[in-house]
Design a protein around this motif. Sequence first.
Motif, mmCIF file in Angstrom:
data_model
loop_
_atom_site.group_PDB
_atom_site.id
_atom_site.type_symbol
_atom_site.label_atom_id
_atom_site.label_comp_id
_atom_site.label_asym_id
_atom_site.label_seq_id
_atom_site.Cartn_x
_atom_site.Cartn_y
_atom_site.Cartn_z
ATOM 1 N N LEU A 18 4.572 -5.751 6.400
ATOM 2 C CA LEU A 18 5.037 -4.800 5.385
ATOM 3 C C LEU A 18 6.531 -5.016 5.154
ATOM 4 O O LEU A 18 7.314 -5.053 6.103
ATOM 5 C CB LEU A 18 4.764 -3.363 5.835
ATOM 6 N N HIS A 19 6.895 -5.164 3.916
ATOM 7 C CA HIS A 19 8.289 -5.339 3.531
ATOM 8 C C HIS A 19 9.075 -4.067 3.853
ATOM 9 O O HIS A 19 8.610 -2.950 3.613
ATOM 10 C CB HIS A 19 8.356 -5.644 2.028
ATOM 11 N N LYS A 20 10.271 -4.207 4.389
ATOM 12 C CA LYS A 20 11.021 -3.050 4.886
ATOM 13 C C LYS A 20 11.367 -2.048 3.794
ATOM 14 O O LYS A 20 11.220 -0.831 3.984
ATOM 15 C CB LYS A 20 12.295 -3.521 5.596
ATOM 16 N N PHE A 21 11.801 -2.538 2.642
ATOM 17 C CA PHE A 21 12.143 -1.613 1.559
ATOM 18 C C PHE A 21 10.883 -0.981 0.961
ATOM 19 O O PHE A 21 10.911 0.163 0.503
ATOM 20 C CB PHE A 21 12.964 -2.328 0.483
ATOM 21 N N THR A 22 9.790 -1.743 0.973
ATOM 22 C CA THR A 22 8.521 -1.185 0.513
ATOM 23 C C THR A 22 8.083 -0.050 1.434
ATOM 24 O O THR A 22 7.619 1.006 0.982
ATOM 25 C CB THR A 22 7.436 -2.274 0.478
ATOM 26 N N TYR A 23 8.249 -0.257 2.721
ATOM 27 C CA TYR A 23 7.914 0.768 3.717
ATOM 28 C C TYR A 23 8.753 2.021 3.498
ATOM 29 O O TYR A 23 8.238 3.150 3.520
ATOM 30 C CB TYR A 23 8.157 0.204 5.115
ATOM 31 N N LEU A 24 10.037 1.840 3.239
ATOM 32 C CA LEU A 24 10.918 2.976 2.989
ATOM 33 C C LEU A 24 10.481 3.719 1.724
ATOM 34 O O LEU A 24 10.427 4.955 1.699
ATOM 35 C CB LEU A 24 12.361 2.498 2.854
ATOM 36 N N GLY A 25 10.158 2.969 0.677
ATOM 37 C CA GLY A 25 9.688 3.586 -0.566
ATOM 38 C C GLY A 25 8.392 4.349 -0.374
ATOM 39 O O GLY A 25 8.216 5.456 -0.914
ATOM 40 N N LEU A 26 7.477 3.782 0.409
ATOM 41 C CA LEU A 26 6.205 4.448 0.677
ATOM 42 C C LEU A 26 6.409 5.713 1.510
ATOM 43 O O LEU A 26 5.717 6.713 1.326
ATOM 44 C CB LEU A 26 5.252 3.486 1.403
ATOM 45 N N PHE A 27 7.375 5.664 2.419
ATOM 46 C CA PHE A 27 7.676 6.834 3.247
ATOM 47 C C PHE A 27 8.158 7.994 2.375
ATOM 48 O O PHE A 27 7.769 9.147 2.568
ATOM 49 C CB PHE A 27 8.735 6.472 4.288
ATOM 50 N N VAL A 28 9.001 7.686 1.399
ATOM 51 C CA VAL A 28 9.464 8.715 0.458
ATOM 52 C C VAL A 28 8.291 9.206 -0.386
ATOM 53 O O VAL A 28 8.114 10.412 -0.594
ATOM 54 C CB VAL A 28 10.592 8.165 -0.437
ATOM 55 N N PHE A 29 7.483 8.261 -0.869
ATOM 56 C CA PHE A 29 6.341 8.610 -1.711
ATOM 57 C C PHE A 29 5.380 9.570 -1.017
ATOM 58 O O PHE A 29 4.953 10.568 -1.610
ATOM 59 C CB PHE A 29 5.593 7.335 -2.130
ATOM 60 N N VAL A 30 5.039 9.296 0.251
ATOM 61 C CA VAL A 30 4.049 10.146 0.923
ATOM 62 C C VAL A 30 4.592 11.551 1.162
ATOM 63 O O VAL A 30 3.831 12.529 1.185
ATOM 64 C CB VAL A 30 3.555 9.520 2.250
ATOM 65 N N ASN A 31 5.912 11.668 1.309
ATOM 66 C CA ASN A 31 6.499 13.001 1.442
ATOM 67 C C ASN A 31 6.394 13.773 0.135
ATOM 68 O O ASN A 31 6.073 14.970 0.135
ATOM 69 C CB ASN A 31 7.959 12.895 1.897
ATOM 70 N N PHE A 32 6.661 13.103 -0.977
ATOM 71 C CA PHE A 32 6.521 13.760 -2.283
ATOM 72 C C PHE A 32 5.055 14.082 -2.561
ATOM 73 O O PHE A 32 4.745 15.127 -3.137
ATOM 74 C CB PHE A 32 7.101 12.882 -3.393
ATOM 75 N N TRP A 33 4.156 13.178 -2.158
ATOM 76 C CA TRP A 33 2.727 13.435 -2.375
ATOM 77 C C TRP A 33 2.271 14.651 -1.563
ATOM 78 O O TRP A 33 1.492 15.476 -2.046
ATOM 79 C CB TRP A 33 1.892 12.220 -1.993
ATOM 80 N N THR A 34 2.740 14.752 -0.332
ATOM 81 C CA THR A 34 2.382 15.898 0.508
ATOM 82 C C THR A 34 2.798 17.207 -0.162
ATOM 83 O O THR A 34 2.072 18.204 -0.116
ATOM 84 C CB THR A 34 3.050 15.775 1.893
ATOM 85 N N VAL A 35 3.972 17.203 -0.791
ATOM 86 C CA VAL A 35 4.404 18.384 -1.548
ATOM 87 C C VAL A 35 3.489 18.601 -2.752
ATOM 88 O O VAL A 35 3.079 19.733 -3.040
ATOM 89 C CB VAL A 35 5.868 18.229 -2.005
ATOM 90 N N SER A 36 3.135 17.518 -3.429
ATOM 91 C CA SER A 36 2.369 17.639 -4.679
ATOM 92 C C SER A 36 0.996 18.268 -4.480
ATOM 93 O O SER A 36 0.498 18.966 -5.368
ATOM 94 C CB SER A 36 2.213 16.261 -5.342
ATOM 95 N N ILE A 37 0.368 18.047 -3.326
ATOM 96 C CA ILE A 37 -0.961 18.637 -3.136
ATOM 97 C C ILE A 37 -0.887 20.098 -2.700
ATOM 98 O O ILE A 37 -1.912 20.738 -2.464
ATOM 99 C CB ILE A 37 -1.822 17.817 -2.141
ATOM 100 N N HIS A 38 0.341 20.608 -2.611
ATOM 101 C CA HIS A 38 0.537 22.030 -2.334
ATOM 102 C C HIS A 38 1.235 22.735 -3.505
ATOM 103 O O HIS A 38 1.687 23.865 -3.354
ATOM 104 C CB HIS A 38 1.394 22.219 -1.076
ATOM 105 N N ASP A 39 1.328 22.070 -4.651
ATOM 106 C CA ASP A 39 2.202 22.593 -5.702
ATOM 107 C C ASP A 39 1.522 23.536 -6.691
ATOM 108 O O ASP A 39 2.169 24.028 -7.619
ATOM 109 C CB ASP A 39 2.898 21.448 -6.446
#
Length: 288
Positions: free
Chosen positions: A189-210
Amino acid sequence: MDVVLSYADEYVLTPYVYSTSWLEDNPFRQILSLFLLTNIGGYVLYFIAATLSYWFLFDKRLLKHPLILKNQIRREILYTCQSIPVMSAPTISIFFLEVRGYGKLYDNVGDTRLGWFGIILSVATFILFTDMCIYWIHRGLHHKKVYKYIHKAHHIWKVPTPFASHAFHPVDGFLQSCPYHIYPFLFPLHKFTYLGLFVFVNFWTVSIHDGYYRVPDTFKPMVNGSAHHTDHHLFYNFNYGQFFTLWDRIGKTFRNPSAFEGNGPMVEALKAIDLTDENKNTTKNKAD
């Protein structure tokens, strides 16, 4: 996380925080730095994502739902703020292993023979892998011998707001985040891709509670959104998935969201609003 640590070392920690005698590759320094970065980053991501979601997506009329608790948003925020530092402790141990080079993270797109295609492929497999794992972890947390000790705290919020997204028991939060951290130890896994995915999953976790239940018809059968997850909070044993409905369908735990059928939480909220307005008018008429 070593990308974040590297930038933090270069621009903040080395020049302004640590003594020059404490080298950047010192394990104790790295653990301390990871603790600071993980907690600061966790709070920042949580408050930015949840606040934006609350102001621009969450339908405030849901706050009139009869199952909304007194001071619920304040309680959700307080619970999250208490949990994040505890959740970060085991998470830091995984980040530390990544920083020390034990995972399969790589720096440059050209480091693998798949190049850019490998980046796209890893994003897809990351989401599919973590969706599968979280389904089974989440479902396991509902087992009667585990639920009341760990996962029940998250179900206090029957009708969640975006601020409930990270309001987990620390063990619960860590267990459900494990697939995100396990993936780069199993697959490149590319390091910057991993960082981007980490941010994405946090936003997604918020989105399913919105509380934003409006989804294009094309995606309704496939994507696990806020409508699905709100029904999970209300009915417990359905819709355990994170991103998709696939594993709920395979595991026979899929429930078509009540919001899609016209009898979701908003119906009860509007009834409560109408009743409140009716009572106000009655009181006003009596006063007149």
